[in-house]
Design a protein around this motif. Structure first.
Motif, PDB file in Angstrom:
ATOM      1  N   ARG A   1      34.355  38.355  41.789  1.00  0.00           N
ATOM      2  CA  ARG A   1      34.519  39.682  41.200  1.00  0.00           C
ATOM      3  C   ARG A   1      35.851  40.264  41.657  1.00  0.00           C
ATOM      4  NH1 ARG A   1      29.168  38.633  41.672  1.00  0.00           N
ATOM      5  NH2 ARG A   1      27.659  39.717  40.331  1.00  0.00           N
ATOM      6  N   LEU A   2      36.645  40.757  40.695  1.00  0.00           N
ATOM      7  CA  LEU A   2      37.949  41.322  41.012  1.00  0.00           C
ATOM      8  C   LEU A   2      37.872  42.845  41.074  1.00  0.00           C
ATOM      9  CD1 LEU A   2      40.366  39.182  38.795  1.00  0.00           C
ATOM     10  CD2 LEU A   2      39.472  38.707  41.090  1.00  0.00           C
ATOM     11  N   ALA A   3      38.824  43.436  41.751  1.00  0.00           N
ATOM     12  CA  ALA A   3      38.830  44.884  41.958  1.00  0.00           C
ATOM     13  C   ALA A   3      39.006  45.655  40.652  1.00  0.00           C
ATOM     14  CB  ALA A   3      39.939  45.265  42.933  1.00  0.00           C
ATOM     15  N   ASN A   4      39.613  45.034  39.634  1.00  0.00           N
ATOM     16  CA  ASN A   4      39.858  45.759  38.381  1.00  0.00           C
ATOM     17  C   ASN A   4      38.671  45.716  37.420  1.00  0.00           C
ATOM     18  OD1 ASN A   4      39.935  43.187  37.226  1.00  0.00           O
ATOM     19  ND2 ASN A   4      41.836  43.560  36.101  1.00  0.00           N
ATOM     20  N   GLY A   5      37.528  45.174  37.864  1.00  0.00           N
ATOM     21  CA  GLY A   5      36.336  45.157  37.025  1.00  0.00           C
ATOM     22  C   GLY A   5      36.097  43.862  36.287  1.00  0.00           C
ATOM     23  N   GLY A   6      37.012  42.901  36.416  1.00  0.00           N
ATOM     24  CA  GLY A   6      36.810  41.593  35.814  1.00  0.00           C
ATOM     25  C   GLY A   6      35.950  40.713  36.708  1.00  0.00           C
ATOM     26  N   MET A   7      35.271  39.765  36.095  1.00  0.00           N
ATOM     27  CA  MET A   7      34.403  38.856  36.849  1.00  0.00           C
ATOM     28  C   MET A   7      34.532  37.447  36.293  1.00  0.00           C
ATOM     29  SD  MET A   7      30.277  39.049  37.322  1.00  0.00           S
ATOM     30  CE  MET A   7      29.358  37.658  38.014  1.00  0.00           C
ATOM     31  N   LEU A   8      34.634  36.494  37.206  1.00  0.00           N
ATOM     32  CA  LEU A   8      34.687  35.076  36.866  1.00  0.00           C
ATOM     33  C   LEU A   8      33.361  34.419  37.235  1.00  0.00           C
ATOM     34  CD1 LEU A   8      36.057  32.282  36.293  1.00  0.00           C
ATOM     35  CD2 LEU A   8      36.879  32.349  38.660  1.00  0.00           C
ATOM     36  N   HIS A   9      32.806  33.677  36.302  1.00  0.00           N
ATOM     37  CA  HIS A   9      31.626  32.845  36.568  1.00  0.00           C
ATOM     38  C   HIS A   9      31.932  31.471  35.994  1.00  0.00           C
ATOM     39  CE1 HIS A   9      27.281  31.779  36.800  1.00  0.00           C
ATOM     40  NE2 HIS A   9      27.567  31.085  35.704  1.00  0.00           N
ATOM     41  N   HIS A  10      31.992  30.463  36.845  1.00  0.00           N
ATOM     42  CA  HIS A  10      32.285  29.138  36.296  1.00  0.00           C
ATOM     43  C   HIS A  10      31.338  28.082  36.853  1.00  0.00           C
ATOM     44  CE1 HIS A  10      35.838  28.926  39.431  1.00  0.00           C
ATOM     45  NE2 HIS A  10      34.697  29.192  39.984  1.00  0.00           N
ATOM     46  N   VAL A  11      31.184  27.025  36.053  1.00  0.00           N
ATOM     47  CA  VAL A  11      30.196  25.975  36.325  1.00  0.00           C
ATOM     48  C   VAL A  11      30.838  24.614  36.105  1.00  0.00           C
ATOM     49  CG1 VAL A  11      28.062  24.901  35.481  1.00  0.00           C
ATOM     50  CG2 VAL A  11      28.191  27.391  35.735  1.00  0.00           C
ATOM     51  N   THR A  12      30.514  23.681  36.985  1.00  0.00           N
ATOM     52  CA  THR A  12      30.863  22.271  36.772  1.00  0.00           C
ATOM     53  C   THR A  12      29.578  21.461  36.765  1.00  0.00           C
ATOM     54  OG1 THR A  12      33.082  22.382  37.718  1.00  0.00           O
ATOM     55  CG2 THR A  12      32.006  20.242  37.735  1.00  0.00           C
ATOM     56  N   MET A  13      29.390  20.683  35.692  1.00  0.00           N
ATOM     57  CA  MET A  13      28.228  19.805  35.584  1.00  0.00           C
ATOM     58  C   MET A  13      28.701  18.352  35.543  1.00  0.00           C
ATOM     59  SD  MET A  13      25.600  21.799  33.037  1.00  0.00           S
ATOM     60  CE  MET A  13      26.763  22.066  31.710  1.00  0.00           C
ATOM     61  N   SER A  14      27.984  17.494  36.240  1.00  0.00           N
ATOM     62  CA  SER A  14      28.356  16.083  36.307  1.00  0.00           C
ATOM     63  C   SER A  14      27.937  15.367  35.034  1.00  0.00           C
ATOM     64  CB  SER A  14      27.688  15.418  37.510  1.00  0.00           C
ATOM     65  OG  SER A  14      28.096  16.039  38.707  1.00  0.00           O
ATOM     66  N   TYR A  15      28.913  14.702  34.417  1.00  0.00           N
ATOM     67  CA  TYR A  15      28.603  13.920  33.220  1.00  0.00           C
ATOM     68  C   TYR A  15      28.459  12.433  33.554  1.00  0.00           C
ATOM     69  CZ  TYR A  15      29.012  11.474  28.821  1.00  0.00           C
ATOM     70  OH  TYR A  15      28.771  10.625  27.774  1.00  0.00           O
ATOM     71  N   ASP A  16      29.467  11.866  34.187  1.00  0.00           N
ATOM     72  CA  ASP A  16      29.423  10.436  34.504  1.00  0.00           C
ATOM     73  C   ASP A  16      30.200  10.195  35.792  1.00  0.00           C
ATOM     74  OD1 ASP A  16      28.853   7.767  34.286  1.00  0.00           O
ATOM     75  OD2 ASP A  16      30.459   7.335  32.854  1.00  0.00           O
ATOM     76  N   ILE A  17      29.750  10.807  36.866  1.00  0.00           N
ATOM     77  CA  ILE A  17      30.516  10.833  38.104  1.00  0.00           C
ATOM     78  C   ILE A  17      30.477   9.479  38.817  1.00  0.00           C
ATOM     79  CG2 ILE A  17      28.655  11.580  39.659  1.00  0.00           C
ATOM     80  CD1 ILE A  17      30.751  13.638  40.756  1.00  0.00           C
TER      81      ILE A  17
END
Length: 362
Positions: free
Chosen positions: A259-275
């Motif tokens: 969460r950033l101070a200016n009100g923006g928010m990052l949500h990210h995901v990594t899913m394994s496909y063929d690790i």
């Protein structure tokens, strides 16, 4: 002689709705009089015992200041409930979210115009820089809330903002396999990423979308569309607190937020496909404590790739995810602008590509 009388119509009440992830719909109608909640009415398809507890909640909300925080609203509801009250399918926090939405201080998915950026191959340093730049842009209302799918070519490790470089990365394995190591702005654990072996996406949203939702619950809330997409592909997935995504066959991914101070928010995901699990354990130091906490003795058993579970091409899974998101939220296709790319490249030079940032936690 006839006469007509004009009846003054009451102003419509403020209306807020919140669908609890995996739960029920909570609806609040209220008015604000002299800066306080009035004429409060809670409804929904939830279950509540005893029956009188519904009026207890309405009375608890009535008279609260319009400026009440989500925590204050939730506390007032909890305090008013009898000791034997049973709430099924919702919670005091859910009531607080619905109240805040009625006041337009919290938003829902339908309150925003969404965009989707399809995968495009970029250096890993640029991918993590774009996460910061695009989150800032959404927080400053310079970009609509956006879903972006990553793509990359060079084998990489992306470590969490607070992880120790030397504790997470094996330098011999990194050198032997030509791994690019970068640090992202969000917390969480390290990700081992080769071209085509993962599915990674980032959501850039205003924090109003998760107003009143607990940090833990926000993960499942922001990824409900992903679970629907996987279900469409025949995979029943679920969250393992705090931030792991799993199926009955094992872990398939993990999420992180910032969460950033200016009100923006990052949500990210990594899913394994063929690790490549053998290479992963040569590159990452996966400690015994983490393995014991996850209830497994082998790092290779912790990750169960989507390729084996679905039998589908990676591109087909990403396509299904993009389609579900687009259908659910009316999203339109977008792209990274030249200006955003220029800012991100500068950010690589000044921050994400520097030794100071990479080793900020030695």
């Amino acid at each position: 002689m006839t006469s007509s009388m004009a009846f003054e119509q009451p102003d419509p009440l403020l209306h807020g709705e919140y669908k609890v992830p995996g739960g029920k719909l909570v609806v609040v109608d209220l008015d604000v009089v002299d800066g306080q909640f009035a004429h409060v009415s809670l409804s929904g398809d939830f279950f509540l015992e005893p029956d009188e507890a519904l009026q207890d909640i309405n009375r608890a909300l009535t008279g609260l200041p319009e400026s009440s925080t989500p925590a204050e609203i939730s506390a007032a509801v909890s305090a008013a409930l009898p000791a034997d009250a049973v709430l099924f399918g919702f919670s005091a926090d859910a009531v607080a979210v619905a109240v805040r939405r009625a006041l337009s201080k919290a938003s829902g998915w339908a309150d925003h115009q969404w965009e989707v950026i399809p995968p495009s191959v970029l250096p890993t340093h640029l991918n993590v820089a774009l996460d910061e730049v695009l989150t800032e842009q959404v927080g400053a209302a310079l970009r609509k809330p956006t879903l972006r799918f990553w793509d990359w070519e060079e084998p990489s490790v992306v470590i969490g903002s607070f992880q120790s470089y030397r504790n997470e990365v094996d330098p011999d394995g990194v050198a032997r396999h030509g791994i690019t190591v970068v640090r992202r702005i969000s917390g969480g654990g390290a990700m081992f990423m080769e071209a085509g072996n993962c599915i990674t996406y980032s959501l850039y949203v205003p924090q109003s979308l998760v107003d009143g939702i607990s940090f833990a619950d926000s993960y499942a809330f922001l990824d409900a569309w992903v679970m629907a997409a996987l279900e469409k592909l025949g995979i029943t997935a679920f969250y393992v607190p705090l931030n792991d995504i799993a199926t009955e066959q094992g872990k398939i991914g993990g999420a992180a937020q910032k969460r950033l101070a200016n009100g923006g928010m990052l949500h990210h995901v990594t899913m394994s496909y063929d690790i490549d699990a053998d290479k992963m354990v040569e590159v990452l130091r996966i400690g015994k404590e983490k393995l014991s906490d996850k209830g497994t003795r082998s790092a290779k058993k912790r990750v169960d790739p989507l390729r084996r579970q679905t039998g589908l091409a990676r591109t087909d899974i990403i396509k299904a995810m993009q389609e579900v998101f687009t259908e659910r939220y009316g999203a339109t296709e977008s792209r990274i602008t030249d200006a955003e790319l220029a800012i991100a490249r500068e950010r690589v030079q000044s921050k994400f590509g520097t030794e100071e940032w990479l080793h900020r936690v030695p």
